[in-house]
Design an enzyme around this catalytic site. Structure first.
Site, PDB file in Angstrom:
ATOM      1  N   ASP A  60      -7.471 -10.577  -8.651  1.00 52.48           N
ATOM      2  CA  ASP A  60      -6.075 -10.147  -8.734  1.00 52.48           C
ATOM      3  C   ASP A  60      -5.862  -9.384 -10.032  1.00 52.48           C
ATOM      4  O   ASP A  60      -5.999  -9.950 -11.118  1.00 52.48           O
ATOM      5  CB  ASP A  60      -5.149 -11.371  -8.688  1.00 52.48           C
ATOM      6  CG  ASP A  60      -3.675 -11.001  -8.649  1.00 52.48           C
ATOM      7  OD1 ASP A  60      -3.351  -9.784  -8.679  1.00 52.48           O
ATOM      8  OD2 ASP A  60      -2.840 -11.920  -8.585  1.00 52.48           O
TER       9      ASP A  60
ATOM     10  N   ASP B 166       0.801  -7.897  -3.383  1.00 56.76           N
ATOM     11  CA  ASP B 166       1.623  -9.034  -3.799  1.00 56.76           C
ATOM     12  C   ASP B 166       2.943  -8.490  -4.376  1.00 56.76           C
ATOM     13  O   ASP B 166       3.966  -8.473  -3.691  1.00 56.76           O
ATOM     14  CB  ASP B 166       0.828  -9.868  -4.832  1.00 56.76           C
ATOM     15  CG  ASP B 166       1.648 -10.996  -5.436  1.00 56.76           C
ATOM     16  OD1 ASP B 166       2.817 -11.170  -5.054  1.00 56.76           O
ATOM     17  OD2 ASP B 166       1.124 -11.731  -6.306  1.00 56.76           O
TER      18      ASP B 166
ATOM     19  N   GLU C 273      -6.269  -8.232  -5.050  1.00 58.56           N
ATOM     20  CA  GLU C 273      -4.820  -8.270  -5.003  1.00 58.56           C
ATOM     21  C   GLU C 273      -4.224  -7.281  -6.012  1.00 58.56           C
ATOM     22  O   GLU C 273      -4.660  -7.230  -7.164  1.00 58.56           O
ATOM     23  CB  GLU C 273      -4.396  -9.685  -5.406  1.00 58.56           C
ATOM     24  CG  GLU C 273      -3.255 -10.260  -4.620  1.00 58.56           C
ATOM     25  CD  GLU C 273      -2.957 -11.674  -5.079  1.00 58.56           C
ATOM     26  OE1 GLU C 273      -1.892 -11.856  -5.675  1.00 58.56           O
ATOM     27  OE2 GLU C 273      -3.774 -12.576  -4.846  1.00 58.56           O
TER      28      GLU C 273
ATOM     29  N   LYS D  67      -8.386 -13.605 -12.236  1.00 60.56           N
ATOM     30  CA  LYS D  67      -7.417 -12.651 -12.777  1.00 60.56           C
ATOM     31  C   LYS D  67      -8.157 -11.555 -13.545  1.00 60.56           C
ATOM     32  O   LYS D  67      -9.008 -11.838 -14.403  1.00 60.56           O
ATOM     33  CB  LYS D  67      -6.430 -13.378 -13.708  1.00 60.56           C
ATOM     34  CG  LYS D  67      -5.483 -14.309 -12.973  1.00 60.56           C
ATOM     35  CD  LYS D  67      -4.502 -13.545 -12.088  1.00 60.56           C
ATOM     36  CE  LYS D  67      -3.426 -14.465 -11.541  1.00 60.56           C
ATOM     37  NZ  LYS D  67      -2.470 -13.726 -10.686  1.00 60.56           N
TER      38      LYS D  67
ATOM     39  N   LYS E 284       4.934 -14.978  -1.029  1.00 64.76           N
ATOM     40  CA  LYS E 284       5.324 -16.063  -1.935  1.00 64.76           C
ATOM     41  C   LYS E 284       6.746 -16.479  -1.595  1.00 64.76           C
ATOM     42  O   LYS E 284       7.623 -15.620  -1.453  1.00 64.76           O
ATOM     43  CB  LYS E 284       5.263 -15.611  -3.397  1.00 64.76           C
ATOM     44  CG  LYS E 284       3.851 -15.460  -3.918  1.00 64.76           C
ATOM     45  CD  LYS E 284       3.840 -14.960  -5.342  1.00 64.76           C
ATOM     46  CE  LYS E 284       2.403 -14.846  -5.851  1.00 64.76           C
ATOM     47  NZ  LYS E 284       2.349 -14.004  -7.075  1.00 64.76           N
TER      48      LYS E 284
HETATM   49 MG    MG Z   1      -0.869 -11.887  -7.359  1.00 65.11          MG
END
Ligand code: MG
Length: 372
Positions: free
Chosen positions: A189, A240, A215, A161, A264
Site C-alpha cells: 500500500d 482505497d 493499493e 506500507k 472501509k
Molecule cells: Mg490503504
C-alpha cells in the site's frame, strides 16, 4: 415494537503499541468516537467511528457535531426500522465515520431484537475470515524484522506500507520476501505516495517477489493515471483513497482504473452503503477488500461482521485493534487466532459484551430524560 430511548456519545484516545507510519505521516494513538444506544428494554447498542481528516476531511470534533445534529431524531426510533435510520443519516453532510458509528450501534440493537449476530441477517456468507497484518514504514532492515515477527505470531498475509522513495521501497519488499520465505502472501500500500514513473518502476521491480496487489499507488484524484498504470503494472491495482462510496466506484470502474476496491466502513456513508458498494462491485466483477482506520475492537467487530456476511468481500485488512496498546473492549468482539483468523461471537448483535467505560470521555447524552 422497541424504541431507542437514549443516545450517549463519547470520545476515546487509545495508545498504539508502536508509532504507525505510512507515506503521509505517523500516528501514535487512535482518536475515535464511541456511540452507545440504550433501548426501552435497557439493552445497549455500541458503535464506533475512527475519522481520518486525510481521507474524508472529518475529525472527532466534526463527528460529534454531526451526531448532535441528528440525535433528537434518533430518539424514539423503532430499532427494526433501519431504512428510517438511513433517512436520518442522509441529513448529515460528510462525516462518514459518524454515520457508521450510528448505524453500527443501531445494528447492534437490531441483532439483539432479532436474536441473531449481525452478519447472519446481513448475508451470512462465511463463518470466519483471515486478516492480513500491516507492517508500518521503517528502514528496510527493520521492516524485514517486523514482518518476520508478525509471521512468527501466526499471520499468513502481510500488508506492507510503501510510498516513500522508489529505490528503498523495492529494497523493503526484497528484504521482507527474503525474511518471510515464499509461503506468506504480500500485498503493498503506497497511500498515494508515488509519482507515475516511480510507480511503474517499483511495481515492475517488486513483481519479482510475488506481490498480490498494490493499493493506491497514485494520488486519489488521478483516476486517469491509475488507468494508465494498470496497463504498465504486472501487479493488480486496488483503490482505497480514490473510492469512498458507490459514486466514485462507478467512475473508477468505468474508467478501467481499478482491479480491486478497498471498502472501509469509515469512508462509506454508513454500513449499508458498504454492503451496496460490495454488491455493485460484484456486478462489475471487481472483488473487494474491507480495510480499517484506527478502530478499537468495537469498530473492527463491525468490519468482521461485514466481511463474514458479504461474498464479494474477498480480502480482509482488519488489524487496527491489534496495533493498540490499550483495550476498550474487555469482553467479546471479534476474536483473533493463529493464521490471522477472525470471527465474531455467535451471540445476538455486534457481540461486544463489555466496554471499559473508564476509558471513555463523555461528550453528550440525549434522551431518557436528558435533553440536549
Ligand atoms: Mg490503504
Amino acid at each position: 415494537m422497541t424504541r431507542i430511548r437514549r443516545l450517549e456519545v463519547y470520545e476515546v484516545k487509545l495508545k498504539l503499541e508502536e508509532p504507525f507510519t505510512i507515506s503521509s505521516g505517523t500516528s501514535t494513538y487512535s482518536h475515535n468516537v464511541v456511540v452507545k444506544f440504550v433501548d426501552e428494554d435497557g439493552r445497549t447498542g455500541w458503535g464506533e467511528g475512527s475519522p481520518s481528516y486525510r481521507v474524508s476531511r472529518e475529525t472527532v470534533g466534526s463527528n460529534i457535531e454531526a451526531i448532535k445534529s441528528v440525535a433528537g431524531k434518533i430518539i424514539g426510533l423503532d430499532i427494526l426500522k433501519l431504512e428510517r435510520l438511513r433517512e436520518i443519516l442522509a441529513k448529515i453532510e460528510g462525516n462518514p465515520s459518524a454515520k457508521t458509528a450510528l448505524e453500527t450501534a443501531f445494528l447492534d440493537l437490531m441483532g439483539k431484537e432479532l436474536q441473531k449476530p449481525i452478519y447472519r441477517f446481513m448475508g451470512g456468507y462465511r463463518d470466519s475470515i483471515v486478516t492480513d497484518f500491516t507492517i508500518s514504514i521503517r528502514s528496510p532492515e527493520e521492516m524485514a524484522k517486523n514482518a518476520l515477527k508478525a509471521v512468527e505470531k501466526g499471520f499468513k498475509i502481510l500488508k506492507i506500507k510503501l510510498g516513500v522513495s522508489p529505490e528503498e521501497d523495492v529494497e523493503r519488499i526484497k528484504r521482507i520476501r527474503e525474511a518471510v520465505g515464499p509461503d506468506v502472501k504480500i500485498r503493498v500500500d503506497a497511500n498515494q505516495g508515488w509519482k507515475f514513473d516511480d510507480a511503474v518502476y517499483v511495481l515492475n521491480k517488486i513483481a519479482d517477489y510475488d506481490v498480490e496487489l498494490c493499493e493506491q499507488p497514485l494520488e486519489a484524484g488521478d483516476l486517469k493515471g491509475h488507468a494508465r498504470l494498470r496497463k504498465e503494472s504486472p501487479i493488480p491495482i486496488m483503490l482505497d483513497e480514490s473510492v469512498h462510496g458507490v459514486v466514485e466506484a462507478v467512475k473508477a470502474i468505468e474508467m478501467e482504473a481499478v482491479d480491486f476496491i478497498n471498502i472501509k466502513l469509515m469512508k462509506t456513508k454508513g454500513v449499508s452503503e458498504a454492503v451496496t458498494l460490495a454488491h455493485l462491485a460484484e456486478s462489475y466483477g471487481i472483488p473487494c477488500m474491507v480495510g480499517c482506520m484506527g478502530e478499537s475492537r468495537i469498530g473492527i467487530s463491525m468490519g468482521v461482521h461485514f466481511a463474514q456476511a458479504i461474498k464479494n468481500v474477498m480480502l480482509v485488512d482488519l488489524d487496527a485493534d491489534l496495533l493498540q496498546a490499550e483495550f476498550l473492549v474487555e469482553k467479546g468482539g471479534a476474536s483473533i487466532a493463529p493464521g490471522g483468523i477472525r470471527r465474531v461471537p455467535e451471540v445476538p448483535g455486534l457481540g461486544v459484551e463489555k466496554v471499559d467505560e473508564t476509558k471513555l470521555i463523555r461528550r453528550f447524552t440525549v434522551g431518557g430524560g436528558v435533553e440536549l
